[in-house]
Design a protein around this motif. Structure first.
Motif, PDB file in Angstrom:
ATOM      1  N   LEU A 186      -0.411  13.142  -3.026  1.00 37.28           N
ATOM      2  CA  LEU A 186      -0.458  11.873  -3.753  1.00 37.28           C
ATOM      3  C   LEU A 186      -1.622  11.842  -4.739  1.00 37.28           C
ATOM      4  CD1 LEU A 186       0.339   9.409  -0.830  1.00 37.28           C
ATOM      5  CD2 LEU A 186       1.774   9.855  -2.840  1.00 37.28           C
ATOM      6  N   ASN A 187      -2.765  12.376  -4.332  1.00 34.66           N
ATOM      7  CA  ASN A 187      -3.931  12.419  -5.199  1.00 34.66           C
ATOM      8  C   ASN A 187      -3.650  13.269  -6.436  1.00 34.66           C
ATOM      9  OD1 ASN A 187      -6.558  11.660  -5.837  1.00 34.66           O
ATOM     10  ND2 ASN A 187      -7.498  13.329  -4.700  1.00 34.66           N
ATOM     11  N   TYR A 188      -2.970  14.384  -6.247  1.00 31.39           N
ATOM     12  CA  TYR A 188      -2.619  15.250  -7.370  1.00 31.39           C
ATOM     13  C   TYR A 188      -1.608  14.566  -8.294  1.00 31.39           C
ATOM     14  CZ  TYR A 188      -1.236  19.279 -10.097  1.00 31.39           C
ATOM     15  OH  TYR A 188      -0.981  20.125 -11.133  1.00 31.39           O
ATOM     16  N   SER A 198       0.390  -3.585   1.816  1.00 33.46           N
ATOM     17  CA  SER A 198       0.949  -2.444   2.543  1.00 33.46           C
ATOM     18  C   SER A 198      -0.116  -1.366   2.685  1.00 33.46           C
ATOM     19  CB  SER A 198       2.149  -1.855   1.797  1.00 33.46           C
ATOM     20  OG  SER A 198       3.187  -2.795   1.719  1.00 33.46           O
ATOM     21  N   VAL A 199      -0.235  -0.822   3.890  1.00 30.34           N
ATOM     22  CA  VAL A 199      -1.190   0.245   4.166  1.00 30.34           C
ATOM     23  C   VAL A 199      -0.441   1.393   4.826  1.00 30.34           C
ATOM     24  CG1 VAL A 199      -3.294   0.910   5.397  1.00 30.34           C
ATOM     25  CG2 VAL A 199      -3.064  -1.415   4.493  1.00 30.34           C
ATOM     26  N   SER A 200      -0.636   2.601   4.306  1.00 32.42           N
ATOM     27  CA  SER A 200      -0.025   3.790   4.902  1.00 32.42           C
ATOM     28  C   SER A 200      -1.110   4.714   5.423  1.00 32.42           C
ATOM     29  CB  SER A 200       0.818   4.544   3.866  1.00 32.42           C
ATOM     30  OG  SER A 200       1.892   3.758   3.427  1.00 32.42           O
ATOM     31  N   LEU A 201      -0.956   5.153   6.654  1.00 36.15           N
ATOM     32  CA  LEU A 201      -1.850   6.147   7.255  1.00 36.15           C
ATOM     33  C   LEU A 201      -1.124   7.481   7.156  1.00 36.15           C
ATOM     34  CD1 LEU A 201      -2.819   4.027  10.374  1.00 36.15           C
ATOM     35  CD2 LEU A 201      -4.187   4.383   8.321  1.00 36.15           C
ATOM     36  N   VAL A 202      -1.714   8.424   6.422  1.00 35.87           N
ATOM     37  CA  VAL A 202      -1.025   9.675   6.107  1.00 35.87           C
ATOM     38  C   VAL A 202      -1.858  10.898   6.486  1.00 35.87           C
ATOM     39  CG1 VAL A 202       0.235   8.586   4.189  1.00 35.87           C
ATOM     40  CG2 VAL A 202      -1.903   9.809   3.732  1.00 35.87           C
ATOM     41  N   SER A 203      -1.212  12.039   6.471  1.00 37.63           N
ATOM     42  CA  SER A 203      -1.892  13.313   6.740  1.00 37.63           C
ATOM     43  C   SER A 203      -2.744  13.714   5.542  1.00 37.63           C
ATOM     44  CB  SER A 203      -0.854  14.403   7.010  1.00 37.63           C
ATOM     45  OG  SER A 203      -0.122  14.669   5.817  1.00 37.63           O
ATOM     46  N   SER A 204      -3.626  14.675   5.761  1.00 38.26           N
ATOM     47  CA  SER A 204      -4.442  15.212   4.666  1.00 38.26           C
ATOM     48  C   SER A 204      -3.565  15.834   3.595  1.00 38.26           C
ATOM     49  CB  SER A 204      -5.421  16.264   5.190  1.00 38.26           C
ATOM     50  OG  SER A 204      -6.342  15.685   6.053  1.00 38.26           O
ATOM     51  N   ALA A 205      -2.514  16.527   4.026  1.00 32.97           N
ATOM     52  CA  ALA A 205      -1.610  17.181   3.075  1.00 32.97           C
ATOM     53  C   ALA A 205      -0.931  16.160   2.169  1.00 32.97           C
ATOM     54  CB  ALA A 205      -0.570  18.012   3.817  1.00 32.97           C
ATOM     55  N   SER A 247      -5.544   3.780  -3.724  1.00 32.36           N
ATOM     56  CA  SER A 247      -4.995   2.432  -3.824  1.00 32.36           C
ATOM     57  C   SER A 247      -4.053   2.346  -5.015  1.00 32.36           C
ATOM     58  CB  SER A 247      -6.118   1.401  -3.959  1.00 32.36           C
ATOM     59  OG  SER A 247      -6.878   1.644  -5.116  1.00 32.36           O
ATOM     60  N   PHE A 248      -3.002   1.571  -4.820  1.00 30.16           N
ATOM     61  CA  PHE A 248      -1.982   1.390  -5.844  1.00 30.16           C
ATOM     62  C   PHE A 248      -1.723  -0.111  -5.991  1.00 30.16           C
ATOM     63  CE2 PHE A 248      -1.292   5.477  -3.795  1.00 30.16           C
ATOM     64  CZ  PHE A 248      -1.332   6.333  -4.884  1.00 30.16           C
ATOM     65  N   PRO A 249      -2.595  -0.796  -6.736  1.00 30.38           N
ATOM     66  CA  PRO A 249      -2.450  -2.245  -6.876  1.00 30.38           C
ATOM     67  C   PRO A 249      -1.252  -2.610  -7.754  1.00 30.38           C
ATOM     68  CG  PRO A 249      -4.242  -1.456  -8.249  1.00 30.38           C
ATOM     69  CD  PRO A 249      -3.747  -0.269  -7.462  1.00 30.38           C
ATOM     70  N   ILE A 250      -0.640  -3.725  -7.447  1.00 26.50           N
ATOM     71  CA  ILE A 250       0.453  -4.241  -8.267  1.00 26.50           C
ATOM     72  C   ILE A 250      -0.120  -4.874  -9.533  1.00 26.50           C
ATOM     73  CG2 ILE A 250       2.338  -5.943  -8.364  1.00 26.50           C
ATOM     74  CD1 ILE A 250       2.960  -3.675  -6.440  1.00 26.50           C
ATOM     75  N   GLY A 287      -0.104  -4.796  -3.299  1.00 26.74           N
ATOM     76  CA  GLY A 287       0.092  -3.376  -3.552  1.00 26.74           C
ATOM     77  C   GLY A 287      -0.041  -2.544  -2.300  1.00 26.74           C
ATOM     78  N   ASP A 288      -0.335  -1.260  -2.499  1.00 27.08           N
ATOM     79  CA  ASP A 288      -0.388  -0.294  -1.403  1.00 27.08           C
ATOM     80  C   ASP A 288      -1.750   0.377  -1.332  1.00 27.08           C
ATOM     81  OD1 ASP A 288       2.480  -0.366  -0.660  1.00 27.08           O
ATOM     82  OD2 ASP A 288       2.755   0.440  -2.669  1.00 27.08           O
ATOM     83  N   VAL A 289      -2.187   0.610  -0.105  1.00 25.32           N
ATOM     84  CA  VAL A 289      -3.400   1.380   0.161  1.00 25.32           C
ATOM     85  C   VAL A 289      -2.990   2.536   1.061  1.00 25.32           C
ATOM     86  CG1 VAL A 289      -5.695   1.354   1.224  1.00 25.32           C
ATOM     87  CG2 VAL A 289      -4.873  -0.662  -0.007  1.00 25.32           C
TER      88      VAL A 289
END
Length: 123
Positions: free
Chosen positions: A61-63, A49-56, A76-79, A97-99
């Motif tokens: 998510l980074n925080y 799964s890949v999500s294209l997201v805004s900077s915000a 990245s969020f590997p299973i 997982g998710d990127v």
């Protein structure tokens, strides 16, 4: 064996969605040629799964997950925690997982480093 790619395009950027599809399929073909990943051929289906997201959203998510209060280009969020764990799972369906990619951050980094968006996206 089927490779399923789930792209969530929250930024509604068709170009990035197409680049993501191209990039993931290319990487997957290369992986299957590598001896240590050939075991994936025995799976019925491999999912990414890949999500294209805004900077915000990237910053949030980074925080939340890394404690860094700034936007980042990729998270990245590997299973599974290792290739060995994937291999031991011995499932017909493997979810890798998710990127999460923030195209605006990628664009900003391309400008900073004097590269094209395309080059930075695939780096």
């Amino acid at each position: 064996m089927k490779f399923s790619l789930d792209i969530r395009n929250e930024v509604k950027n068709r170009r990035c969605q197409n680049l993501t599809r191209l990039f993931c399929r290319k990487i997957f073909r290369v992986l299957l040629k590598e001896p240590e990943f050939r075991f994936l051929r025995t799976c019925r289906e491999v999912i990414l799964s890949v999500s294209l997201v805004s900077s915000a959203k990237s910053r949030k998510l980074n925080y939340k997950h890394r404690g860094s209060n700034r936007a980042t280009n990729v998270l990245s969020f590997p299973i599974f925690s290792s290739r060995r764990d994937i291999k031991k799972a011995r499932q017909n369906l493997i979810n890798l997982g998710d990127v999460v990619i923030a195209p605006a951050v990628v664009k900003s980094e391309a400008e900073t480093y004097g590269t094209s968006f395309y080059s930075q996206f695939f780096w």
